[in-house]
Design an enzyme around this catalytic site. Sequence first.
Site, mmCIF file in Angstrom:
data_model
loop_
_atom_site.group_PDB
_atom_site.id
_atom_site.type_symbol
_atom_site.label_atom_id
_atom_site.label_comp_id
_atom_site.label_asym_id
_atom_site.label_seq_id
_atom_site.Cartn_x
_atom_site.Cartn_y
_atom_site.Cartn_z
ATOM 1 C CE1 TYR A 51 39.289 -13.133 30.710
ATOM 2 C CE2 TYR A 51 37.521 -14.298 31.687
ATOM 3 C CZ TYR A 51 38.989 -14.189 31.769
ATOM 4 O OH TYR A 51 39.757 -14.300 32.600
ATOM 5 C CD1 TRP A 89 38.804 -20.223 30.092
ATOM 6 C CD2 TRP A 89 39.910 -22.052 30.240
ATOM 7 N NE1 TRP A 89 39.783 -19.972 30.882
ATOM 8 C CE2 TRP A 89 40.328 -21.234 30.933
ATOM 9 C CE3 TRP A 89 40.387 -23.270 29.863
ATOM 10 C CZ2 TRP A 89 41.725 -21.393 31.612
ATOM 11 C CZ3 TRP A 89 41.519 -23.585 30.770
ATOM 12 C CH2 TRP A 89 42.023 -22.558 31.538
#
Length: 789
Positions: free
Chosen positions: A122, A124
């Site tokens: 999870y 970026w």
Amino acid sequence: MTSTSHTDDGAPRRLPTATHWGNYEVVTDGDGGIDKLEPAPDDPHPSPIGRGVADAHRARNRILQPMVRRGWLEHGPRYDGGGRGAEPFVPVSWDEAGSLIAAELDRVRETYGNEAIYGGSYGWGSAGRFHHAQSQVHRFLNVLGGYTSSVGSYSAAAMEAVMPHVIGGGPWNAVAQNPLWREIADHGELVVSFGGLAAKNAQANSGGVGRHQSVDRQRQCRDNGVAFVNVSPWRSDAHEALDADWVPLRPNTDVPLMLALAHVLITEGLHDADFMARCCTGFEVFERYVLGRGDGVAKDPAWAAALTGVDPATIVGLARRIARHRTVINVSFSVQRQDHGEQPYWAATVLAALSGSMGRPGGGFAAALGVSQTGVERERHAVASLPQGHNAVETFIPVARLADMLLHPGEPFDYDGRRLRYPDVRLVYWAGGNPFHHHQDLNRLVRAWQRPETVICHEPWWNPLARHCDIVLPAATMLERNDFAAGKTDLTLAPMYRAAEPPGQSRTDYDAFSEIARKLGVEKEFTEGRTADEWVEELYERTRVRLAGTGVDLPPFADFWAAGRDPERSRSRGREDGHVLTPPLPDRPNRFQLLREDPHAHPLATPSGRIEVFSRTVAGFGYADCPGHPVWLEPREWRGDARRRHPFDLISPQPANRLHSQYDHGAHSRSGKIHEREPVTINRQDAAARGISDGDVVRVFNDRGACLAGAVLSDDIHRGVLALPTGAWYDPADTRAAGSLDKHGNPNVLTRDLGTSRLAQGPTSGTTLVDIERYDGDPLPVTAFDPPA
């Protein structure tokens, strides 16, 4: 495909790359290293986050070879074995690390089944389309037969669950219906934003930002006469150029204010009765509640004032402004990360429907307008991504219920009308994310993290996740691999060149998974016979073919790739950096405009085909913490409770100097620290009452934990509120002591790990009470960026 970081004679090179927070040119130092990142020349407002990247790449906490926690290596995998986060690591070869991982995956699958593997990715991790860590780890685990997955996001879980019941469509359909800034500039008159429009939140965009335009678009609205109202505990949640009216309110009380605004519209006959009758269902149930005909409590401005701290006359005046003007009712992601976080989005939708602006150009409801690049473009042409394959395991958890899953295997839980059970997870495999940043109540997570038998991760640096794993594989960064980026709602395709070789024994996630897949006999299924660079070209060409079918002509990959390294070729195409601009999709009316025109011809994807002010579906779930229409439900922890033990609301906004926790060890993020600790903003009067001065080291605490931070005094924050940004790397004073003081200022040692409601089970970090005092103890050194033993 080739890319080198310097010429044959050792001269420095300039190579384009893309990040979530913008496009840059990587300047090498001529010796194979990274000197600096300079913003792309055509970006009008580049993010300064790039300043810290080169420094971070030179950091001494880089992981340079595979490492195994000593206790796990000596004693093997153990359920609830403890030791993670406290024990030293032992270096091993890639061959040994790969063999250990392959054997452990086989053991867990054969003993407990694939459900016992949690594919925890999870975050970026990279803007690249191929080197996207979540896609990589999920594809790998699917090749092995699947894994327990997660649904929803920490950013917007409550919205994702409730809005499909209210307006239909997928979890992000609410964002897809946002009016664009240019529409607001042309047709709008007023933007009322609950949770504000903080400019810092427009720095980043999933997949990249070609040109930062959001703030300029907002300024254009203001220049065209659009007024802004910032409903937030913090004045700085709106750019100063907007000259926004500030309505400061207590955290967790947005819904009472929305209900009181609705009360004024209804009782003064200012609401859009025609739209409510034709395009909505269940208004009479909501009206009865707002007027107090069922519980005897009218949700009027006087009632709301006692909860919100907002003067009744201000509420009445704002309601009348909303009725008189073409208005956007905007709701930030932050206001749904609280107890009963489904309610602000539902209530705001109903308020917009009442206002008379819903379904009209430049008005209506907006979700997180101004976050990332929302409002700049509605959507972009589809870009190919790495296929993840089929997950044969149906078990999943709401993403924010991670600690519950680990602590309570087999126990039941509710989610969006379903009764489910937590799986008995024995192995966690994580790549591309930092749960010790985004999860709540980190002391509880540390306890839960001891439960699996094995935890594996890929990480470039010794961040808190790597410190709490059993097997750590050294991962290459975005500057050490080839890729291309395409931002969500951004029109740019940007090349990402390998500007430096991965140091030590670092490898890309793809190469690491390929090696383990080979040991498990599934290399062909995972790689499909392609190298990483061949996959990058394949995804680009799939995109080119797909767009050609819509009339968009992209250059062949060879030309796209060469242009970024050839300034003359780039300039011949009108670009300085080799990026390709795809045309926007044709403008189209949003779903609410079509609904207003003809609700029978253009129904929403809801059971009624209309906006569900009252949802029989949600009511049928029987959830007391999320009934069938928007309501005010008292938070489980708030200042309105006379029994409260701590006097301050804590808000934990996104930081200005980094994206989440990324590059916190870089120079730019560290430049914003106070005595090496994260800054906490406090009202001047509150600080004076506690003997706190600007720049003091302070201790912020409650019954869940405590952390040190650096005090910033301000008149622009509501009294009784503290603002401590997220993302400071977790740094406990004693790694072996439960609930140890965090020295660095991570707010998630203080936040609550309870779900928003049984509907969404989202995070509730915004419902947190704390206290604060000046810290006069020993000056504990920050060690978050030091490598472990």
